[in-house]
Design an enzyme around this catalytic site. Structure first.
Site, mmCIF file in Angstrom:
data_model
loop_
_atom_site.group_PDB
_atom_site.id
_atom_site.type_symbol
_atom_site.label_atom_id
_atom_site.label_comp_id
_atom_site.label_asym_id
_atom_site.label_seq_id
_atom_site.Cartn_x
_atom_site.Cartn_y
_atom_site.Cartn_z
ATOM 1 N N TYR A 136 0.838 -1.213 0.000
ATOM 2 C CA TYR A 136 0.000 0.000 0.000
ATOM 3 C C TYR A 136 0.872 1.262 0.000
ATOM 4 O O TYR A 136 0.707 2.151 -0.841
ATOM 5 C CB TYR A 136 -0.918 -0.017 1.219
ATOM 6 N N LYS A 182 1.307 4.181 -2.920
ATOM 7 C CA LYS A 182 0.961 5.590 -2.691
ATOM 8 C C LYS A 182 2.180 6.499 -2.933
ATOM 9 O O LYS A 182 2.026 7.642 -3.380
ATOM 10 C CB LYS A 182 0.394 5.771 -1.284
HETATM 11 P P1 NAD Z 1 -13.110 3.132 0.918
HETATM 12 O O1 NAD Z 1 -12.723 1.715 0.728
HETATM 13 O O2 NAD Z 1 -14.028 3.451 2.028
HETATM 14 O O3 NAD Z 1 -13.689 3.709 -0.459
HETATM 15 C C1 NAD Z 1 -12.987 3.475 -1.655
HETATM 16 C C2 NAD Z 1 -13.915 3.657 -2.841
HETATM 17 O O4 NAD Z 1 -13.153 3.353 -4.024
HETATM 18 C C3 NAD Z 1 -15.111 2.700 -2.812
HETATM 19 O O5 NAD Z 1 -16.285 3.397 -3.166
HETATM 20 C C4 NAD Z 1 -14.750 1.645 -3.853
HETATM 21 O O6 NAD Z 1 -15.879 1.057 -4.472
HETATM 22 C C5 NAD Z 1 -13.928 2.476 -4.850
HETATM 23 N N1 NAD Z 1 -13.024 1.638 -5.634
HETATM 24 C C6 NAD Z 1 -12.130 0.717 -5.171
HETATM 25 N N2 NAD Z 1 -11.513 0.117 -6.211
HETATM 26 C C7 NAD Z 1 -12.007 0.672 -7.341
HETATM 27 C C8 NAD Z 1 -11.756 0.467 -8.716
HETATM 28 N N3 NAD Z 1 -10.879 -0.462 -9.138
HETATM 29 N N4 NAD Z 1 -12.441 1.214 -9.620
HETATM 30 C C9 NAD Z 1 -13.346 2.130 -9.212
HETATM 31 N N5 NAD Z 1 -13.621 2.369 -7.909
HETATM 32 C C10 NAD Z 1 -12.969 1.646 -6.987
HETATM 33 O O7 NAD Z 1 -11.737 3.955 1.091
HETATM 34 P P2 NAD Z 1 -11.439 5.412 1.729
HETATM 35 O O8 NAD Z 1 -10.934 5.217 3.091
HETATM 36 O O9 NAD Z 1 -12.556 6.324 1.466
HETATM 37 O O10 NAD Z 1 -10.155 5.819 0.841
HETATM 38 C C11 NAD Z 1 -10.254 6.614 -0.318
HETATM 39 C C12 NAD Z 1 -8.844 6.940 -0.793
HETATM 40 O O11 NAD Z 1 -8.138 7.621 0.242
HETATM 41 C C13 NAD Z 1 -8.013 5.708 -1.138
HETATM 42 O O12 NAD Z 1 -7.187 5.997 -2.233
HETATM 43 C C14 NAD Z 1 -7.185 5.520 0.116
HETATM 44 O O13 NAD Z 1 -6.011 4.814 -0.139
HETATM 45 C C15 NAD Z 1 -6.935 6.942 0.517
HETATM 46 N N6 NAD Z 1 -6.598 7.117 1.925
HETATM 47 C C16 NAD Z 1 -7.481 6.749 2.890
HETATM 48 C C17 NAD Z 1 -7.139 6.970 4.205
HETATM 49 C C18 NAD Z 1 -8.080 6.649 5.340
HETATM 50 O O14 NAD Z 1 -7.650 6.743 6.492
HETATM 51 N N7 NAD Z 1 -9.331 6.293 5.085
HETATM 52 C C19 NAD Z 1 -5.901 7.529 4.539
HETATM 53 C C20 NAD Z 1 -5.017 7.874 3.528
HETATM 54 C C21 NAD Z 1 -5.384 7.667 2.214
#
Ligand code: NAD
Length: 265
Positions: free
Chosen positions: A161, A165
């Site tokens: 991961y 990133k």
């Molecule tokens: P989540 O899993 O709650 O939501 C992710 C969304 O992306 C979902 O709606 C899913 O259906 C969609 N998705 C996944 N794979 C896909 C694909 N191949 N094609 C189209 N859509 C797809 O995740 P989140 O926590 O909301 O994270 C969103 C972004 O933020 C991600 O890139 C994650 O790595 C990043 N992020 C999250 C956090 C955190 O603490 N939640 C921290 C740092 C970065």
């Protein structure tokens, strides 16, 4: 109907990938509160329709496109469909992503590839197609890629991961340099821990492999953030709106931590 909070994105069409839930939903609805029309690209169209309903309630137009961001043909079709629905694209937020907590010694080749396919290749494919269209339509656009503090300060279990990133951050730097002559900016945001379904799953996975409970692990995680709490999806939306608006016009190639001080902890 609730009023927009400002008009910084009024008349702009923003695409948000992974906008069905979590941070993507927070970004999509926050953009709508600044006046944007929003297209959502997601694997979960029925959940994405709930985000679209919220956007319409705010007063924006919304369109949902079922697309896997790792599939170049599907991305091309979704970009065309979004343009037909809401017009030329002014802003793109590459937010779709996946995360699994797993030690490097236990990571399979498939798990490694899945992180790079969705997080890095998906960002590349959607950026490339949208940038091509922004250039063809002579749109001075803005691209925002959601990376992670895991690019700089990953937890154990974030080998694939965190590396994927870090790739997003580096890719964004080059994107900024190559698109500048077309009037297009590109930046990344590195969220700290945000309250989303992904984080719930991450806590479950970590609890399963340790003696600590999910609540204890959450408390430990909160402790790592200088501001002593985890973030909310719309707090990433605030930063995205700034970068997508005219106020962010002189910012490019930047990677901005929106993390409650996690990287300074
Ligand atoms: P989540 O899993 O709650 O939501 C992710 C969304 O992306 C979902 O709606 C899913 O259906 C969609 N998705 C996944 N794979 C896909 C694909 N191949 N094609 C189209 N859509 C797809 O995740 P989140 O926590 O909301 O994270 C969103 C972004 O933020 C991600 O890139 C994650 O790595 C990043 N992020 C999250 C956090 C955190 O603490 N939640 C921290 C740092 C970065």
């Amino acid at each position: 109907m609730s009023e927009p909070v400002d008009t910084r994105l009024s008349g702009r069409h923003v695409v948000v990938t992974g906008g069905a839930r979590g941070i993507g939903r927070g970004i999509a609805t926050r953009c709508a509160r600044s006046g944007a029309d929003v297209s959502i690209f997601d694997l979960r169209p029925s959940v994405a329709e709930e985000t679209a309903a919220e956007i319409r309630d705010i007063g924006g137009a919304a369109s949902v496109h079922e697309v896997d961001v790792t599939d170049a043909d599907a991305v091309e079709d979704a970009v065309a469909a979004a343009e037909s629905a809401l017009g030329p694209i002014d802003g793109l937020v590459n937010n779709a992503g996946v995360q699994q907590s797993i030690s490097i010694l236990e990571t399979t080749e498939d798990e490694w590839d899945r992180h790079f396919d969705v997080n890095a290749k998906g960002t590349f494919l959607v950026s490339k197609r949208v940038a091509e269209r922004m250039i063809e339509t002579k749109t001075r656009g803005s691209i925002v890629n959601v990376a992670s503090v895991g690019a700089d300060r990953p937890f154990r279990g974030q080998g694939a991961y965190g590396a994927s990133k870090a790739a997003v951050v580096t890719f964004t730097t080059v994107l900024a340099k190559e698109l500048a002559d077309h009037g297009i900016t590109a930046n990344s945001i590195k969220p700290g821990t945000i309250d989303t379904p992904m984080v719930q799953q991450w806590l479950e996975e970590r609890a399963a492999e340790s003696d600590a409970t999910e609540d204890e692990l959450l408390a430990e995680t909160i402790d790592e953030h200088v501001l002593d709490r985890i973030g909310k999806p719309e707090e990433i939306g605030h930063a995205a709106v700034w970068l997508l608006s005219a106020e962010g016009e002189w910012v490019t190639g930047e990677s901005i931590a929106v993390d409650g001080g996690y990287l300074k902890g």
